[in-house]
Motif scaffolding. Sequence first.
Motif, PDB file in Angstrom:
ATOM      1  N   PHE A 241      -3.514  20.259 -28.738  1.00  0.00           N
ATOM      2  CA  PHE A 241      -2.551  19.892 -27.699  1.00  0.00           C
ATOM      3  C   PHE A 241      -1.566  18.885 -28.281  1.00  0.00           C
ATOM      4  O   PHE A 241      -1.918  17.740 -28.528  1.00  0.00           O
ATOM      5  N   LYS A 242      -0.343  19.338 -28.473  1.00  0.00           N
ATOM      6  CA  LYS A 242       0.624  18.597 -29.288  1.00  0.00           C
ATOM      7  C   LYS A 242       1.638  17.842 -28.433  1.00  0.00           C
ATOM      8  O   LYS A 242       2.253  18.406 -27.524  1.00  0.00           O
ATOM      9  N   ILE A 243       1.826  16.575 -28.762  1.00  0.00           N
ATOM     10  CA  ILE A 243       2.830  15.725 -28.131  1.00  0.00           C
ATOM     11  C   ILE A 243       4.047  15.673 -29.045  1.00  0.00           C
ATOM     12  O   ILE A 243       3.925  15.387 -30.241  1.00  0.00           O
ATOM     13  N   GLU A 244       5.225  15.952 -28.498  1.00  0.00           N
ATOM     14  CA  GLU A 244       6.464  15.871 -29.279  1.00  0.00           C
ATOM     15  C   GLU A 244       6.858  14.407 -29.444  1.00  0.00           C
ATOM     16  O   GLU A 244       6.546  13.580 -28.602  1.00  0.00           O
ATOM     17  N   GLY A 245       7.550  14.067 -30.556  1.00  0.00           N
ATOM     18  CA  GLY A 245       8.091  12.715 -30.613  1.00  0.00           C
ATOM     19  C   GLY A 245       8.045  11.981 -31.928  1.00  0.00           C
ATOM     20  O   GLY A 245       7.704  10.793 -31.949  1.00  0.00           O
TER      21      GLY A 245
END
Length: 657
Positions: A241-245
């Motif tokens: 589960f990937k968080i952009e940024g």
Amino acid sequence: MSLPAHHLELLSPAKTVEIGREAILHGADAVYIGGPSFGARHNACNEVGEIAELVRFAHRYHARIFVTLNTILHDSELEPARRLVHQLYDAGVDALIVQDMGLLELDIPPIQLHASTQCDIRSVDKARFLAESGFSQVVLARELTLNQIRAVRDALPDDTTIEFFIHGALCVAFSGQCNISHADTGRSANRGDCSQACRLPYTLTDGQGRVVAYDKHLLSMKDNDQSANLEALIDAGVRSFKIEGRYKDLGYVKNITAHYRLLLDQILERRPELARASSGRTDILFTPDVDKNFHRGHTDYFVTGRKEDIGAFDSPKYVGVTLGHVTRLGPKWFELDSAEPLANGDGLNYMKKREVVGLQANVVERVGPGEAGSVWRVFPNEPMAQLEGLKVGLAINRNRDHAWEKALTQKSSERRIGVWLTLSDHADGLALTMTDEDGISATAQAALTLAPANDPQRAEATLREQLAKLGNTPFVAHEVRLALAQPWFVPAGALNALRRDCAERLDAARIAAWARPPRKAEVQPPVPYPETSLSFLANVYNDAARAFYTRHGVQLIAAAYEAHQEPGEVSLMITKHCLRFSYNLCPKQAKGVIGVKGQVRAEPMTLKSGNDSYTLKFDCKPCEMHVIGKIKPHIFHAAPPSIIPAQPITFHKTRPA
């Protein structure tokens, strides 16, 4: 080797090594970070030596470190990229996130490869091809629905992990399918230097020149937020589960990582068949709030189907959270009725027509009760006369919560690995063994002359209490067992030294025990690519990538757009976002509506920003919009981009004999 099928991985971004460490402390199971070059965020670079320190820190928690090497590479950059891969492997990095298939043709170490979202993975065939070509993890396109994700999962081998973006800024175009920045400015999104044309204001006209929308941010999307869909994504087959940024600051990474850590932990508590992908337990020392960081509004995009409210057309800026409304204006201040407390230094704003007007609250004073909560007198940094449009009744938002941000500059989480301690005695003194939740053990010994304790009961309590003091280590004591012939008196200094020695040994043992996931073998003979010809949209920018696709049966290979071989009009951007749909002009919307009788047609429309105009064409079968334009002459005649000058620079299309 991929993640075990029951493991859930929270994957956080890091602009710097410091942010990467905090991401892990706030609950990340893995962190992705840019190396010194060739990452798709050209202002988020880190030296290999710094990344090696982050790797060691992460492996203490059995968390993984991925390095982004996800730009397309010019031929002159292949050898420097190859050397960098070897350096990253030697630094202990767990995987590379890549876009350019040319890397697979180089002599690189057996490091795990993940297919970047820039690979434009929207179809079952594309995902399966990459899985069978040596990729352990594939980052699916953000535009996929739950059913499409599930179909990909069902078609992939068990040794391939599906990764999906769950939070952060959204590119309006399919990743890897946007060349508008390079066409207009020479800055290539595929090479980490996007000029963000999607955030500009545009005017939209129909086929007869009539204005549909004037001076609005028509290609600017709200921010991705899958908070409500995590369990559905798990059931569809997502495991990372990937968080952009990778451009975001420390406060954002702390807050958003903690937010999703808490949500995933709630799911893990309900579903014992699932497990966290790394070790330890994270205690969050603040209340995460996704509205406190920069965002353009929230959308779950296409995960649960097409919606009308995915765009942030009015402004690409962050307006924050509504506080209340203006009740009174003074010569140097205004008063605000708000249910929330205010603080000196807060960032406030309001809307004047469609423009966001920002101000800073230099000083705030509570002056009494209000209908919503309290009335606050705000002395802004700006003169009142300059705050055009500020009037009684106007809604005020807060986009910088000074007190909340200040709290995040301090310690805001703890991550501890559970251990069980056993203290035993022998002829020469004491031995302490620590065994952690992963079954890893370490033993330290202290040569001591043991004397019986005068107060046995108190001595045992003291031993347990002192041994459990693991505050300056990554460990927390679940149990202290005393395997002693009798209670001994042990000087506090000696006991503390024994505990520290044992904790250091266990820390080293955990790092040593970490088994880096191996590179996945490519299926032999090489599987055929789903297509036999590739347009410029395949982003083939070097001979090694051309050789890769040729080896997989592709016969016709066009050069990437950056090679400057496409002087005419082409699809500069392909997007699932459809402006006809947004303005209720979609033929599918009109179907069956009484009185419409088919006059709504998918005819070309025009987007204009400043002196730049683009034709919009609509491919209604897959429900996609194409932004058509051409490269500016001075860019077309310039040398194709490379960080390493090479003369002459030539590109060739491979055509069948």
